[in-house]
Design an enzyme around this catalytic site. Structure first.
Site, short mmCIF file in Angstrom:
data_model
loop_
_atom_site.label_atom_id
_atom_site.label_comp_id
_atom_site.label_asym_id
_atom_site.label_seq_id
_atom_site.Cartn_x
_atom_site.Cartn_y
_atom_site.Cartn_z
N GLU A 20 -10.24 -4.38 0.33
CA GLU A 20 -10.30 -4.44 -1.13
C GLU A 20 -10.39 -5.89 -1.54
O GLU A 20 -9.53 -6.70 -1.16
CB GLU A 20 -8.96 -3.99 -1.71
N ASP A 25 -0.11 -4.63 -11.22
CA ASP A 25 0.26 -5.42 -10.05
C ASP A 25 1.65 -6.01 -10.16
O ASP A 25 2.08 -6.43 -11.24
CB ASP A 25 -0.76 -6.56 -9.84
#
Lengths: 263, 417
Positions: A50, A61
């Site tokens: 990724e 996140d």
């Protein structure tokens, strides 16, 4: 439609092997080193990678990746640099599917259609964009991904209801990314049991392979989820390990031996 | 068929192309549950009655609509009325929404309230209702905002809330919003995220607007009583946009009524140091909703500036974006300097201290009123009172005596004994 992700998943199945997906933030700590990190990850056996395009407001996140995003942005990196970087990586790593991970404002601002077209042209095979659920119909994200032979990777978590699992199952393409924050470090059997239950209900509704990420830090963790998912995801751990090294060389070696240790 | 009012449940949170639910999957079940709980509560007369009772007896509604006779005379144009939201509990309109959502959180069985705050007024309102209803409470506030709004931080802590500084990004409201959403993701079972403005993912913009629209409904009744007719012009400042939308919403379909939203022009639009989303912002999808955002050519959100922390935000509520595009609301802007001048003017003419945020609305009236007829009526929403801004205002006005006072306090060992 088949693309590099499908071929990789088929190959893993054929070899009866559990896959590993690693995550990096493009340009962290800088572009040349993040290129090296990717090559070390590939060398050490990552099956998919990724590549996160940094964004000022990365909603889903945690602190490590958030900080990496903001640090990279301070270096002045542009989305166009990320495309060039990804294209270069894709041309070097022909066997490893690369996916862009980012937040919807980046593709939206770029133009969704252009973003999908350029991603495919750069050699990417999937997009992970956490803040565009498939039933948000106002933007044709899902259809544009498919039209450009990119898998839109959707996410499920233990908070997902059966309704959501069913919906994601309907749209799922490539694989589904399952996140499970159960504090697996020093995990008790009961936590693994909870995870087992979650993954079993996902299986009921989702017919594509599953990846699972939850702060994997040892081979034992990978072993314990081997039966639950086709792919383990190593996320912020790579950045943490990089940051723990005293020098670039040491950091890269640490990443390499960490990933090897998981295989 | 209504022209400007959208059934946002029917449209799944979309106001034209704006709004929506661009949220991470882990949040969707919680947003769906909140939407369901809210729609049920709306239909429950005991919920509505309790909300109204608390607004009346706890917060002190209705807030007065005051005819500003001196200001009217001074500006020499329209008759100016001030809606005194600052007289409510905690000193701003934020309490309306906080009470509503606290009742909703209790109804959903939540034990903990969390909130983002910019100026601290929403954090203060949330900490207040948390104390009142027995919730555990954590407020996320940018480090920069904590520095400039210490008095609010002090009171939040006294009320029993934990105030957590946000140390990354612009260290202002935008980052506090991010942090509160992250914390919610980690604590969905126990926690209600008490969003303080008409922003974020569906259903928040609708819920907050509904709880705040009591402002406009009261103005309708009060101005009819005073003047026997509706006003010609409504003016409010716009950060995320809750005080303005709460004021405008009940008047949207009255086409003759002009509505003006005032954004913060900071040090001037041309300086780039401002928070005026309709001046240089563009469409984007950030923090769960589509709207106008101040962002660079890559879609990275920009650092904003305003002397008023409550207006210092890169995004604007999606319903505002829609009403902007429809041309129903006019959006204009006032600089830090203009807001300070307006504050001084209101102090001297009416003896009222508006919040720096609300002073932006007053500044617009100063520009607009002289060109209007004496038979016309302007209503300004004084969304908050300005006591909290004493440190900032005194610093900007370079008030020597205040500085000496602070120095002397420290010197004589303030707090040491």
């Amino acid at each position: 439609m088949t693309n590099k992700i499908d071929r990789k998943l088929a190959q893993l199945k054929q070899d009866n092997r559990h896959g590993l997906m690693a995550h990096i933030v493009i340009g962290y700590p800088n572009l040349p080193v993040s290129e090296k990190i990717i090559l070390f990850l590939a060398e050490a056996g990552a099956d998919l990678i990724e590549l996160q395009i940094p964004f000022t407001d990365p909603l889903a996140d945690g602190p490590t990746i958030l900080k990496a995003n903001l640090d990279v942005l301070r270096t002045g990196i542009k989305v166009a640099d990320c495309f060039r970087f990804a294209e270069k990586m894709a041309s070097r790593l022909t066997d490893i599917p690369l996916l862009f991970m980012t937040y919807i404002n980046i593709p939206y601002n770029y133009g969704l259609e252009n973003f999908c077209r350029d991603s495919a042209a750069a050699g990417l095979t999937g997009l992970i964009v956490p803040d565009i659920p498939p039933d948000e119909k106002d933007e044709p994200y899902h259809d544009l991904c498919l039209a450009h032979n990119l898998h839109p990777i959707y996410i499920l978590s233990p908070s997902s209801t059966q309704e959501r699992m069913k919906l994601i199952g309907h749209y799922a393409s490539g694989f589904v990314y399952c996140t499970a924050r159960v504090g697996i470090t020093g995990a008790r059997e009961s936590q693994i049991a909870g995870l087992r239950e979650f993954m079993a209900s996902v299986r009921k509704y989702v017919k594509v392979p599953l990846s699972l990420g939850f702060g994997i830090s040892s081979r034992e963790h990978v072993e314990s989820i081997r039966e639950l998912a086709e792919i383990s995801v190593v996320g912020s751990k790579v950045i943490d390990i990089y940051n723990s090294g005293q020098s670039e060389k040491e950091s890269l070696e640490k990443i390499s031996s960490f990933v090897r240790g998981l295989r | 068929m209504k022209k400007y009012i959208v059934d946002s449940f029917e449209s799944e949170g979309h106001f034209g192309p704006y709004g929506g639910r661009y949220a991470p999957e882990m949040l969707i079940p919680a947003l769906v549950a909140l939407e369901k709980a809210y729609r049920e509560a709306q239909q429950d007369s005991s919920f509505v009655a309790e909300f109204e009772k608390l607004l009346a007896t706890y917060s002190g509604r209705p807030t007065p609509l005051y005819f500003a006779e001196n200001l009217t005379r001074k500006l020499g144009g329209a008759r100016i009325y001030l809606k005194q939201e600052g007289l409510g509990q905690t000193g701003s309109h934020k309490i309306n929404n906080a009470i509503g959502q606290a009742l909703l959180a209790r109804r959903m069985g939540k034990k903990r309230l969390i909130a983002e705050t910019g100026a601290g007024q929403h954090g203060l309102a949330t900490a207040t209702v948390a104390a009142r209803f027995g919730f555990e409470c954590e407020i996320f506030m940018g480090e920069l905002d904590m520095k400039r709004q210490r008095p609010n931080v002090f009171w939040m802590e006294q009320l029993g809330a934990k105030v957590t500084p946000v140390l990354y990004g612009t260290r202002t409201l935008k980052d506090a919003v991010n942090e509160s959403i992250k914390n919610w993701i980690e604590n969905l079972e126990t926690t209600h995220l008490l969003v303080g403005s008409v922003v974020s993912a569906h259903p928040y913009p609708t819920i907050v607007r509904d709880f705040q629209s009591v402002i406009g409904r009261e103005i309708r009744d009060q101005i009819m009583e005073e003047e026997g007719r509706l006003p010609d012009c409504l003016i409010a400042c716009v950060g995320g946009g809750s005080n303005s939308l709460g004021m405008f919403y009940p008047f949207l379909e009255d086409e003759g009524i002009e509505m003006v939203g005032v954004e913060a022009a900071g040090l001037g639009i041309e300086s780039g140091k401002h928070s005026a989303r309709f001046q240089g912002g563009k469409k984007g999808i950030v923090e769960g909703y589509k709207s106008y955002f101040l962002q660079d050519d890559d879609g990275q959100t920009l650092t904003t500036h305003s002397v008023a922390a409550g207006l210092d935000y890169a995004g604007i509520g999606p319903e505002h974006a829609w009403l902007h595009d429809l041309g129903r609301i006019e959006y204009t802007h006032a600089t830090d300097q203009e807001a300070l001048e307006a504050l001084k003017l209101l102090l001297k003419t009416e003896g009222l201290i508006p919040a720096l945020e609300s002073a932006h609305a007053v500044a617009e009236a100063v520009k607009r009123s002289p060109g209007m007829g004496s038979d016309q009526i302007i209503v300004i929403n004084l969304s908050g009172r300005g006591d909290k801004d004493i440190f900032i205002v005194a610093e900007v006005l370079k008030d020597k005596a205040w500085l000496e006072f602070l120095k002397a306090k420290v010197k004589e060992g303030y707090g040491d004994q």
